[in-house]
Motif scaffolding. Sequence first.
Motif, PDB file in Angstrom:
ATOM      1  N   ASP A  98      -4.750   6.246   9.770  1.00  0.00           N
ATOM      2  CA  ASP A  98      -4.732   7.058  10.893  1.00  0.00           C
ATOM      3  C   ASP A  98      -5.015   6.091  12.068  1.00  0.00           C
ATOM      4  O   ASP A  98      -4.203   6.366  13.191  1.00  0.00           O
ATOM      5  CB  ASP A  98      -6.062   7.920  11.077  1.00  0.00           C
ATOM      6  CG  ASP A  98      -5.879   9.049   9.815  1.00  0.00           C
ATOM      7  OD1 ASP A  98      -4.803   9.395   9.867  1.00  0.00           O
ATOM      8  OD2 ASP A  98      -7.035   9.449   9.367  1.00  0.00           O
ATOM      9  N   ASN A  99      -5.651   5.023  12.120  1.00  0.00           N
ATOM     10  CA  ASN A  99      -5.622   3.988  13.329  1.00  0.00           C
ATOM     11  C   ASN A  99      -4.385   3.412  13.546  1.00  0.00           C
ATOM     12  O   ASN A  99      -3.802   3.208  14.699  1.00  0.00           O
ATOM     13  CB  ASN A  99      -6.707   3.072  13.010  1.00  0.00           C
ATOM     14  CG  ASN A  99      -8.095   3.721  13.286  1.00  0.00           C
ATOM     15  OD1 ASN A  99      -8.342   4.779  13.652  1.00  0.00           O
ATOM     16  ND2 ASN A  99      -9.352   2.836  12.560  1.00  0.00           N
ATOM     17  N   ALA A 100      -3.733   3.089  12.276  1.00  0.00           N
ATOM     18  CA  ALA A 100      -2.552   2.482  12.346  1.00  0.00           C
ATOM     19  C   ALA A 100      -1.272   3.074  13.171  1.00  0.00           C
ATOM     20  O   ALA A 100      -0.652   2.777  13.834  1.00  0.00           O
ATOM     21  CB  ALA A 100      -2.012   1.802  10.965  1.00  0.00           C
ATOM     22  N   LYS A 101      -1.577   4.543  12.585  1.00  0.00           N
ATOM     23  CA  LYS A 101      -0.517   5.513  13.097  1.00  0.00           C
ATOM     24  C   LYS A 101      -0.729   5.857  14.565  1.00  0.00           C
ATOM     25  O   LYS A 101       0.240   5.964  15.468  1.00  0.00           O
ATOM     26  CB  LYS A 101      -0.841   6.657  12.215  1.00  0.00           C
ATOM     27  CG  LYS A 101       0.285   8.072  12.693  1.00  0.00           C
ATOM     28  CD  LYS A 101       1.650   7.838  12.371  1.00  0.00           C
ATOM     29  CE  LYS A 101       2.463   8.973  12.507  1.00  0.00           C
ATOM     30  NZ  LYS A 101       4.059   8.687  12.464  1.00  0.00           N
ATOM     31  N   LYS A 102      -1.794   6.000  14.942  1.00  0.00           N
ATOM     32  CA  LYS A 102      -2.192   5.994  16.557  1.00  0.00           C
ATOM     33  C   LYS A 102      -1.386   4.870  17.360  1.00  0.00           C
ATOM     34  O   LYS A 102      -0.987   5.141  18.181  1.00  0.00           O
ATOM     35  CB  LYS A 102      -3.655   6.128  16.889  1.00  0.00           C
ATOM     36  CG  LYS A 102      -4.111   7.612  16.125  1.00  0.00           C
ATOM     37  CD  LYS A 102      -5.720   7.509  16.496  1.00  0.00           C
ATOM     38  CE  LYS A 102      -6.377   8.764  15.974  1.00  0.00           C
ATOM     39  NZ  LYS A 102      -7.838   8.693  16.130  1.00  0.00           N
ATOM     40  N   ALA A 103      -1.769   3.552  16.786  1.00  0.00           N
ATOM     41  CA  ALA A 103      -1.203   2.382  17.282  1.00  0.00           C
ATOM     42  C   ALA A 103       0.313   2.366  17.476  1.00  0.00           C
ATOM     43  O   ALA A 103       0.981   2.215  18.557  1.00  0.00           O
ATOM     44  CB  ALA A 103      -1.722   1.255  16.806  1.00  0.00           C
ATOM     45  N   VAL A 104       0.823   2.847  16.234  1.00  0.00           N
ATOM     46  CA  VAL A 104       2.408   2.945  15.988  1.00  0.00           C
ATOM     47  C   VAL A 104       2.936   3.776  17.176  1.00  0.00           C
ATOM     48  O   VAL A 104       3.972   3.701  17.724  1.00  0.00           O
ATOM     49  CB  VAL A 104       2.703   2.948  14.796  1.00  0.00           C
ATOM     50  CG1 VAL A 104       4.082   3.120  14.641  1.00  0.00           C
ATOM     51  CG2 VAL A 104       2.284   1.722  13.762  1.00  0.00           C
ATOM     52  N   LYS A 307       4.022  13.233  12.924  1.00  0.00           N
ATOM     53  CA  LYS A 307       3.113  12.856  14.152  1.00  0.00           C
ATOM     54  C   LYS A 307       1.942  12.612  13.913  1.00  0.00           C
ATOM     55  O   LYS A 307       1.378  11.680  14.575  1.00  0.00           O
ATOM     56  CB  LYS A 307       3.517  14.053  15.155  1.00  0.00           C
ATOM     57  CG  LYS A 307       4.767  14.421  15.823  1.00  0.00           C
ATOM     58  CD  LYS A 307       4.568  15.843  16.692  1.00  0.00           C
ATOM     59  CE  LYS A 307       5.985  16.014  16.986  1.00  0.00           C
ATOM     60  NZ  LYS A 307       6.126  17.284  17.851  1.00  0.00           N
ATOM     61  N   LYS A 308       1.171  13.031  12.865  1.00  0.00           N
ATOM     62  CA  LYS A 308      -0.176  12.933  12.558  1.00  0.00           C
ATOM     63  C   LYS A 308       0.021  12.750  11.171  1.00  0.00           C
ATOM     64  O   LYS A 308       0.794  13.724  10.292  1.00  0.00           O
ATOM     65  CB  LYS A 308      -1.156  13.830  12.972  1.00  0.00           C
ATOM     66  CG  LYS A 308      -1.519  13.836  14.401  1.00  0.00           C
ATOM     67  CD  LYS A 308      -2.517  14.837  14.601  1.00  0.00           C
ATOM     68  CE  LYS A 308      -2.734  14.590  16.304  1.00  0.00           C
ATOM     69  NZ  LYS A 308      -4.079  15.698  16.570  1.00  0.00           N
ATOM     70  N   CYS A 309      -0.649  11.709  10.288  1.00  0.00           N
ATOM     71  CA  CYS A 309      -0.904  11.642   8.908  1.00  0.00           C
ATOM     72  C   CYS A 309      -1.308  12.645   8.070  1.00  0.00           C
ATOM     73  O   CYS A 309      -0.854  12.541   6.824  1.00  0.00           O
ATOM     74  CB  CYS A 309      -1.102  10.152   8.483  1.00  0.00           C
ATOM     75  SG  CYS A 309      -0.006   8.731   8.888  1.00  0.00           S
ATOM     76  N   ASN A 310      -2.268  13.396   8.498  1.00  0.00           N
ATOM     77  CA  ASN A 310      -2.982  14.105   7.630  1.00  0.00           C
ATOM     78  C   ASN A 310      -2.353  15.598   7.603  1.00  0.00           C
ATOM     79  O   ASN A 310      -2.892  16.593   7.175  1.00  0.00           O
ATOM     80  CB  ASN A 310      -4.580  14.273   8.178  1.00  0.00           C
ATOM     81  CG  ASN A 310      -4.731  14.698   9.681  1.00  0.00           C
ATOM     82  OD1 ASN A 310      -3.754  14.546  10.556  1.00  0.00           O
ATOM     83  ND2 ASN A 310      -5.866  15.259   9.947  1.00  0.00           N
TER      84      ASN A 310
END
Length: 313
Positions: A98-104, A307-310
């Motif tokens: 989740d943190n990586a996705k937000k940064a990307v 857009k969000k991984c979950n």
Amino acid sequence: MSALLTSLLILSFFSTITSLSSKYYEKTCPNVESLVRKSVRDATTNDKKVPAALLRMHFHDCFIRGCDASVLLDSKGKNTAEKDGPPNVSLHAFFVIDNAKKAVESACPGIVSCADILALAARDAVVLSGGPSWVVPKGRKDGRTSKASETIQLPAPTFNISQLQQSFALRGLSLEDLVALSGGHTLGFSHCSSFKNRIHNFNATTDVDPSINPSFAASLKSTCQANNNEKNAGAPMDPSSTSFDNIYYKLIFQQKTLFSSDQALLDSPKTKRLATKLATSEDAFRKAFVKSMIKMSSITGGQEVRKKCNVVN
């Protein structure tokens, strides 16, 4: 007939062919690898168990519907998602993805799939544990379906060599891949529930699996007592469970591995020969693991970039 239908169903999940490339984001998101690496490194600094969790998460993702990040989806309404299926309830470190996705997303919105982020994170987890690096092919898409009922397809720790071979073959993976990828058990921790079958009431005539070292079995029994329902009780996969090395293979020959599926690698002449090679040479293990990880992580099957991984878009 049911087994045949199950096999056909599994194969249909992996029928989507996506062209993967190491340069897939070269122009659209050139910093994706460094952003994911930072998230994995930051999390590992605080918790040495993170690398093992990410590697296991990637494996469990790829074995259901291909590497489509379906394991990251939350349960919703009447649908129970993969992450809440029995084999996956002990998965953790979803926050790293989740943190990586937000940064990307901040750097390149709508470009990089969660499936690619998970594949990159698994590679970085191995590297941060002292293991080899490799070029991750990219271009996976994220899936829109995640069902807990399908997690029964994951190879179980109680599997024998025939069951393991069939499970891997259904995904286009060979005996070489089976032995090499089993080496991922060099990292991590297992709860008692995954190996209690070997140390308590093994069968009608013996309490302990005869293929396990007696002193090792005794130590496991002291940790995992028959009437102990402590959820967090368990044992490390090997004595150096935060370091990527070939000790796992040496333990197989010492009869000191946790799972029936680990010890089963000695039950086929070919897998025994391969395990011997990897126990003898750490360099051979590293090369074999990289080859098989690239092969496994190239099983695709998704449809979108979440857009969000979950949650699905």
